[in-house]
Design a protein around this motif. Structure first.
Motif, PDB file in Angstrom:
ATOM      1  N   ILE A 223       1.043  -1.204  -0.015  1.00 37.82           N
ATOM      2  CA  ILE A 223       0.075   0.084  -0.105  1.00 37.82           C
ATOM      3  C   ILE A 223       0.875   1.152  -0.038  1.00 37.82           C
ATOM      4  O   ILE A 223       0.595   2.469  -0.710  1.00 37.82           O
ATOM      5  CB  ILE A 223      -0.733   0.029   1.336  1.00 37.82           C
ATOM      6  CG1 ILE A 223      -2.025  -1.226   1.040  1.00 37.82           C
ATOM      7  CG2 ILE A 223      -1.588   1.283   1.441  1.00 37.82           C
ATOM      8  CD1 ILE A 223      -2.943  -1.366   2.150  1.00 37.82           C
ATOM      9  N   TRP A 226       2.416   1.707  -3.371  1.00 36.28           N
ATOM     10  CA  TRP A 226       1.552   2.425  -4.261  1.00 36.28           C
ATOM     11  C   TRP A 226       1.027   3.820  -3.778  1.00 36.28           C
ATOM     12  O   TRP A 226       0.943   4.651  -4.995  1.00 36.28           O
ATOM     13  CB  TRP A 226       0.198   1.674  -4.217  1.00 36.28           C
ATOM     14  CG  TRP A 226      -1.083   2.000  -5.004  1.00 36.28           C
ATOM     15  CD1 TRP A 226      -0.916   2.140  -6.251  1.00 36.28           C
ATOM     16  CD2 TRP A 226      -2.646   2.209  -4.499  1.00 36.28           C
ATOM     17  NE1 TRP A 226      -2.452   2.639  -6.893  1.00 36.28           N
ATOM     18  CE2 TRP A 226      -3.103   2.659  -5.814  1.00 36.28           C
ATOM     19  CE3 TRP A 226      -3.108   1.892  -3.447  1.00 36.28           C
ATOM     20  CZ2 TRP A 226      -4.573   2.776  -5.578  1.00 36.28           C
ATOM     21  CZ3 TRP A 226      -4.600   2.337  -3.344  1.00 36.28           C
ATOM     22  CH2 TRP A 226      -5.093   2.910  -4.385  1.00 36.28           C
ATOM     23  N   LEU A 227       0.824   3.952  -2.543  1.00 37.15           N
ATOM     24  CA  LEU A 227       0.387   5.678  -2.545  1.00 37.15           C
ATOM     25  C   LEU A 227       1.626   6.562  -2.375  1.00 37.15           C
ATOM     26  O   LEU A 227       1.420   7.850  -2.678  1.00 37.15           O
ATOM     27  CB  LEU A 227      -0.160   5.658  -1.002  1.00 37.15           C
ATOM     28  CG  LEU A 227      -1.648   5.000  -1.082  1.00 37.15           C
ATOM     29  CD1 LEU A 227      -2.239   4.833   0.563  1.00 37.15           C
ATOM     30  CD2 LEU A 227      -2.619   5.493  -1.992  1.00 37.15           C
TER      31      LEU A 227
END
Length: 238
Positions: A223, A226-227
């Motif tokens: 995550i 990705w962010l």
């Protein structure tokens, strides 16, 4: 003579690492004794692994009675960064270097030793790496030995106090970085939330401790990547 000078230079640069390793591995030795491992078993783990996060996670999983598969997967996830470090370090080695040198250098690829060797000017002489390992690795091994030996004779109150030393070290590492980096803050908060969920929610709290570590590590790291992706152009400039 050049090889001796390289070894001496590496040995000198590895002394600060040795002192840090001794303190952390002392705590590891204490914890291993509490779990029930013998002196030989504990020292053998440190000799063959030389990895703080992997060894502490392994001890926890032994205490929880995790399966071999859980332990193998957890170690793969926790230590896969060493593959990336090795790939990076290999670029500093001469292309015609004997494979046996690469084998022995790989043994000493830890976060701290990698940081010292990768910053070494020019091509990396294997004897410089051997020098760093000659001073750093014994600190990890002897710290482990003294930790489990003295852990067997120390008062329980002292053992309990020293038992949180590893967590204090992690906090000392994380907090400054979390203040500087948004992505690190995201990872820390996400890991805290996920850990709490695994311990409190009725269904997922049945997941074993080993798979908790694996799931949380992969999930939160994915995550965060990705962010908060790393800009390759900025990375190359640095």
């Amino acid at each position: 003579m050049k090889q001796i000078e390289q070894w001496k230079s590496g040995f000198k640069d590895g002394i600060p690492i040795c002192l840090g390793y001794f303190a952390v591995s002392f705590t590891f030795g204490i914890k291993a004794g509490i779990v029930g491992l013998t002196v030989f078993q504990t020292v053998l783990i440190s000799v063959t692994n030389v990895t703080s996060a992997g060894q502490f996670a392994g001890i926890d999983m032994i205490a929880y009675g995790a399966s071999y598969m859980e332990m193998a997967l957890a170690q793969l996830v926790l230590n896969i960064r060493y593959c990336l470090m090795s790939c990076s370090l290999s670029q500093k080695l001469e292309s015609n270097l004997f494979p046996v040198h690469r084998f022995f250098i790989a043994y000493g690829v830890t976060d701290e030793i990698f940081g010292v060797t990768i910053c070494h000017d020019g091509k990396l002489n294997p004897y410089y790496s051997y020098g760093v390992m000659s001073s750093a690795v014994p600190g990890w091994i002897f710290g482990t030995f003294f930790g489990i030996v003295f852990g067997n004779i120390m008062p329980v109150s002292v053992l309990n106090a020293l038992g949180i030393a590893i967590y204090a070290m992690f906090i000392a590492i994380i907090i400054p970085k979390a203040k500087e980096s948004k992505s690190v803050r995201l990872v820390v908060l996400g890991a805290m939330v996920c850990s709490m969920a695994f311990y409190t929610l009725p269904i997922i709290k049945q997941v074993s401790a080993g798979f908790r570590t694996i799931i949380i590590t992969v999930l939160i790291a994915g995550i965060a990547a990705w962010l908060c992706p790393i800009n390759e152009e900025n990375t190359n400039e640095r």
